[in-house]
Design an enzyme around this catalytic site. Structure first.
Site, PDB file in Angstrom:
ATOM      1  N   LYS A 159     -15.961 -11.639  13.630  1.00 14.49           N
ATOM      2  CA  LYS A 159     -15.632 -12.687  14.384  1.00 14.49           C
ATOM      3  C   LYS A 159     -16.269 -12.499  15.438  1.00 14.49           C
ATOM      4  O   LYS A 159     -16.487 -11.451  15.885  1.00 14.49           O
ATOM      5  CB  LYS A 159     -14.089 -12.801  14.806  1.00 14.49           C
ATOM      6  CG  LYS A 159     -13.591 -14.209  14.866  1.00 14.49           C
ATOM      7  CD  LYS A 159     -13.511 -14.979  13.867  1.00 14.49           C
ATOM      8  CE  LYS A 159     -13.206 -16.437  14.042  1.00 14.49           C
ATOM      9  NZ  LYS A 159     -12.927 -17.063  12.881  1.00 14.49           N
ATOM     10  N   ASP A 189     -15.949 -22.127  14.370  1.00 16.55           N
ATOM     11  CA  ASP A 189     -14.485 -21.850  14.827  1.00 16.55           C
ATOM     12  C   ASP A 189     -14.225 -22.911  15.976  1.00 16.55           C
ATOM     13  O   ASP A 189     -14.817 -23.858  16.062  1.00 16.55           O
ATOM     14  CB  ASP A 189     -14.276 -20.497  14.768  1.00 16.55           C
ATOM     15  CG  ASP A 189     -12.603 -20.066  14.875  1.00 16.55           C
ATOM     16  OD1 ASP A 189     -11.895 -19.995  13.591  1.00 16.55           O
ATOM     17  OD2 ASP A 189     -11.775 -20.036  15.681  1.00 16.55           O
TER      18      ASP A 189
HETATM   19  P1  NDP Z   1     -11.650 -27.140  16.574  1.00 18.80           P
HETATM   20  O1  NDP Z   1     -12.279 -26.841  17.675  1.00 18.80           O
HETATM   21  O2  NDP Z   1     -12.265 -28.267  15.521  1.00 18.80           O
HETATM   22  O3  NDP Z   1      -9.999 -27.863  16.737  1.00 18.80           O
HETATM   23  C1  NDP Z   1      -9.145 -27.279  17.200  1.00 18.80           C
HETATM   24  C2  NDP Z   1      -8.101 -28.338  17.545  1.00 18.80           C
HETATM   25  O4  NDP Z   1      -6.890 -27.488  18.078  1.00 18.80           O
HETATM   26  C3  NDP Z   1      -8.451 -29.122  18.655  1.00 18.80           C
HETATM   27  O5  NDP Z   1      -7.749 -30.534  18.451  1.00 18.80           O
HETATM   28  C4  NDP Z   1      -7.627 -28.621  19.896  1.00 18.80           C
HETATM   29  O6  NDP Z   1      -7.439 -29.375  21.047  1.00 18.80           O
HETATM   30  C5  NDP Z   1      -6.572 -27.981  19.377  1.00 18.80           C
HETATM   31  N1  NDP Z   1      -6.223 -26.782  20.139  1.00 18.80           N
HETATM   32  C6  NDP Z   1      -6.904 -25.698  20.279  1.00 18.80           C
HETATM   33  N2  NDP Z   1      -6.305 -24.740  21.286  1.00 18.80           N
HETATM   34  C7  NDP Z   1      -5.012 -25.372  21.502  1.00 18.80           C
HETATM   35  C8  NDP Z   1      -4.158 -25.116  22.446  1.00 18.80           C
HETATM   36  N3  NDP Z   1      -4.078 -23.958  23.162  1.00 18.80           N
HETATM   37  N4  NDP Z   1      -3.229 -25.925  22.680  1.00 18.80           N
HETATM   38  C9  NDP Z   1      -3.046 -27.136  22.026  1.00 18.80           C
HETATM   39  N5  NDP Z   1      -4.137 -27.499  21.099  1.00 18.80           N
HETATM   40  C10 NDP Z   1      -5.302 -26.872  20.951  1.00 18.80           C
HETATM   41  O7  NDP Z   1     -11.261 -25.826  15.808  1.00 18.80           O
HETATM   42  P2  NDP Z   1     -10.991 -25.934  14.159  1.00 18.80           P
HETATM   43  O8  NDP Z   1     -10.138 -27.172  13.595  1.00 18.80           O
HETATM   44  O9  NDP Z   1     -12.109 -25.271  13.678  1.00 18.80           O
HETATM   45  O10 NDP Z   1      -9.905 -24.502  14.092  1.00 18.80           O
HETATM   46  C11 NDP Z   1      -8.454 -24.548  14.348  1.00 18.80           C
HETATM   47  C12 NDP Z   1      -7.983 -23.370  13.558  1.00 18.80           C
HETATM   48  O11 NDP Z   1      -8.262 -23.158  12.411  1.00 18.80           O
HETATM   49  C13 NDP Z   1      -8.300 -22.077  14.618  1.00 18.80           C
HETATM   50  O12 NDP Z   1      -7.159 -21.179  14.374  1.00 18.80           O
HETATM   51  C14 NDP Z   1      -9.298 -21.613  13.477  1.00 18.80           C
HETATM   52  O13 NDP Z   1      -9.295 -20.104  13.797  1.00 18.80           O
HETATM   53  C15 NDP Z   1      -8.968 -22.056  12.214  1.00 18.80           C
HETATM   54  N6  NDP Z   1      -9.839 -22.024  11.135  1.00 18.80           N
HETATM   55  C16 NDP Z   1     -11.046 -22.844  11.097  1.00 18.80           C
HETATM   56  C17 NDP Z   1     -11.881 -22.782  10.152  1.00 18.80           C
HETATM   57  C18 NDP Z   1     -13.024 -23.570  10.241  1.00 18.80           C
HETATM   58  O14 NDP Z   1     -13.686 -23.503   9.226  1.00 18.80           O
HETATM   59  N7  NDP Z   1     -13.415 -24.308  11.250  1.00 18.80           N
HETATM   60  C19 NDP Z   1     -11.632 -21.890   8.954  1.00 18.80           C
HETATM   61  C20 NDP Z   1     -10.147 -21.394   9.103  1.00 18.80           C
HETATM   62  C21 NDP Z   1      -9.416 -21.100   9.931  1.00 18.80           C
HETATM   63  P3  NDP Z   1      -8.604 -30.212  21.798  1.00 18.80           P
HETATM   64  O15 NDP Z   1      -9.322 -31.352  20.842  1.00 18.80           O
HETATM   65  O16 NDP Z   1      -7.928 -30.962  22.785  1.00 18.80           O
HETATM   66  O17 NDP Z   1      -9.599 -29.230  22.309  1.00 18.80           O
HETATM   67  O1  2IT Z   2     -11.611 -18.442  10.454  1.00 19.59           O
HETATM   68  C1  2IT Z   2     -12.271 -18.710   9.597  1.00 19.59           C
HETATM   69  O2  2IT Z   2     -12.151 -18.584   8.436  1.00 19.59           O
HETATM   70  C2  2IT Z   2     -13.349 -19.449  10.141  1.00 19.59           C
HETATM   71  N1  2IT Z   2     -13.673 -19.784  11.179  1.00 19.59           N
HETATM   72  C3  2IT Z   2     -14.478 -19.676   9.080  1.00 19.59           C
HETATM   73  C4  2IT Z   2     -15.579 -18.618   8.894  1.00 19.59           C
HETATM   74  C5  2IT Z   2     -16.978 -18.959   8.036  1.00 19.59           C
HETATM   75  O3  2IT Z   2     -17.587 -17.830   8.009  1.00 19.59           O
HETATM   76  O4  2IT Z   2     -17.138 -20.086   7.476  1.00 19.59           O
END
Ligand code: NDP
Ligand code: 2IT
Length: 444
Positions: free
Chosen positions: A125, A165
């Site tokens: 990461k 992420d």
């Molecule tokens: P994004 O940046 O696309 O979205 C994150 C969302 O969560 C946004 O709406 C953001 O609000 C909100 N958010 C983040 N931090 C806070 C906080 N402290 N309080 C309130 N709301 C918050 O990220 P992802 O959707 O990609 O990631 C979301 C989660 O999923 C994370 O935990 C990430 O590690 C996990 N994840 C992501 C993967 C991926 O492929 N992208 C894969 C597996 C897991 P705002 O819009 O206002 O910023």
């Molecule tokens: O938390 C996760 O699994 C991710 N943000 C995706 C990582 C990736 O290499 O696609």
């Protein structure tokens, strides 16, 4: 003698102040320590003791120029946790809250998650304390180019393959990969989540959210239930949340909440497809807040609330770590919630996770439930290596098969009191393959 309390105390001593890392290690150790005692070859090889020590951590300065010509300095990181079963693989997070503790917990989780996908990928990461919010596209570009100029030394298609992420989406990946390609003078799959025009896999954007819902379907199926008609509370309004919501609506569930840093959107009758499309434009294209959307659309919005006070049958935390407190968990359980599926990484505090486990509801931890994203990243690496592109249907079919296989591993390793403990199943299922590889390599 490997024992939970002394082991976690030693990890805390070696990683002082790193609360998130200590929390993630303890959750895994609670399940894996009894298992290694039943399998002394892992005990003898000190696999768990070695696994909580990352292979290496890279920390670097990222200097860049903002729109006013001021020099800005951020810190860049890459935690290469384990390449026991394949090249390092995991996302990049750009958020002011990024620090070593957060990235080490995410890298550690990623090792086990990636193992569960059944694909040959190790765990890593990275990211930066850079905040893309409020920055122009040009500023984000300058930052991404500067970040990649340094990180390029440490990545490559067979070495370490970053992706997105929090705060790193298609725009950032474009800038990052562009700079990688330019300074390395090679067009190879050294990043995933790329645009479809330059080697990205179809369905990668949707994969984490869709995968979560496919996993929920498998979990419910063990109790003869379906998602149709279920009232679902979803948190977040980013990549994971919005595509989880889309698939839930497609499966006939009612998505009654979404949230972001501005607050909670609550739609009692369920968000419909048109509203979701509008929200996607506001959040992903315009980068505006849910509050702005709710005001324009005349919907119920509360700036000081989160989804966990809204009655629901199923909760999908898809925002960030530790977003569900123990009190939130107790409230969800009292309100009749019977399914919790983690789209985010470690969204439940330790107290909340234990409350869900004790309750006997269906509780799917992130490393299993949200593995669909990195799984399709793995398939993007495959397509890049083969220099071909699979169709949407082909990738979606493979995603569903992978989520089914992850669920099977949870069932296989998570048996407890006549039911499946998915936390146990995911941790042990993810651990076994990595541990076998580490034993095979000898001491290193
Ligand atoms: P994004 O940046 O696309 O979205 C994150 C969302 O969560 C946004 O709406 C953001 O609000 C909100 N958010 C983040 N931090 C806070 C906080 N402290 N309080 C309130 N709301 C918050 O990220 P992802 O959707 O990609 O990631 C979301 C989660 O999923 C994370 O935990 C990430 O590690 C996990 N994840 C992501 C993967 C991926 O492929 N992208 C894969 C597996 C897991 P705002 O819009 O206002 O910023
Ligand atoms: O938390 C996760 O699994 C991710 N943000 C995706 C990582 C990736 O290499 O696609």
């Amino acid at each position: 003698m490997l024992e939970l309390e002394s082991f976690t105390e030693a990890v805390a001593r070696r990683n002082p102040g790193e609360k998130e890392y200590q929390q993630a290690v303890r959750e895994v150790a609670e399940k894996v320590i009894p298992f290694v005692h039943e399998h002394p070859r892992y005990l003898k090889a000190a696999v768990l003791e070695r696994l909580v020590e990352p292979d290496r951590i890279i920390v670097f300065r990222v200097a860049w120029e903002d729109a006013e010509g001021n020099v800005q300095v951020n810190r860049g990181f890459r935690v290469q946790h384990s390449n026991a079963i394949g090249p390092y693989k995991g996302g990049l997070r750009f958020d002011p809250s990024v620090n070593l503790s957060v990235l080490k917990f995410l890298a550690f989780e990623q090792v086990l998650k990636n193992s569960l996908t059944t694909l040959p990928i190790g765990g890593a990461k990275g990211g930066s304390d850079f905040d893309p919010k409020g920055k122009s596209d040009r500023e984000v570009m300058h930052f991404c180019h500067a970040y990649m100029t340094e990180m390029r030394r440490y990545i490559g298609k067979d070495v370490d393959v970053p992706a997105g992420d929090i705060g790193v989406g298609p725009r950032e990946i474009g800038y990052l990969f562009g700079q990688f390609k330019r300074i390395s003078n090679e067009f190879t799959g050294a990043m995933t989540g790329k645009g479809p025009a330059f080697g990205g896999s179809l369905i990668r954007t949707e994969a984490t959210g869709y995968g979560c819902v496919y996993f929920a379907r498998e979990m419910l199926d063990t109790r003869g239930e379906v998602l149709e008609g279920k009232q679902c509370a979803v948190s977040g309004a980013g990549n994971v949340a919005l595509f989880a919501a889309e698939k839930l609506i497609e499966f006939g569930a009612r998505v009654v909440t979404l949230s972001d840093r501005s607050g909670l959107l609550h739609v009692e009758g369920g968000i419909d497809g048109d509203q979701l499309a509008a929200i996607r434009r506001v959040k992903l294209d315009q980068r505006a807040s849910l509050g702005d959307y709710a005001d324009d659309a005349g919907l119920d919005f509360r700036s000081d609330a989160d989804p966990w006070q809204v009655p629901c049958d199923a909760a999908f935390p898809c925002a960030t770590q530790n977003e569900i407190s123990e009190a939130d968990a107790e409230g969800l359980l009292t309100g009749g919630c019977e399914l919790v599926v983690e789209g985010a990484n470690m969204p439940a505090t330790a107290g909340a996770a234990h409350a869900f486990e004790r309750s006997g509801i269906l509780y799917g931890p992130g490393k299993a439930a949200n593995a669909g994203g990195v799984a399709i990243s793995g398939l993007e690496m495959t397509q890049n290596a083969m220099r071909l592109t699979w169709t949407r249907d082909e990738v979606d079919r493979r995603l569903q098969a992978i989520m089914r296989r992850i669920h099977e591993q949870c069932v296989e390793h998570g048996a407890e009191d006549g039911r499946t403990n998915y936390v146990k199943g995911a941790n042990i299922g993810g651990f076994v393959k990595v541990a076998d590889a580490m034993v095979a390599y000898g001491v290193m």
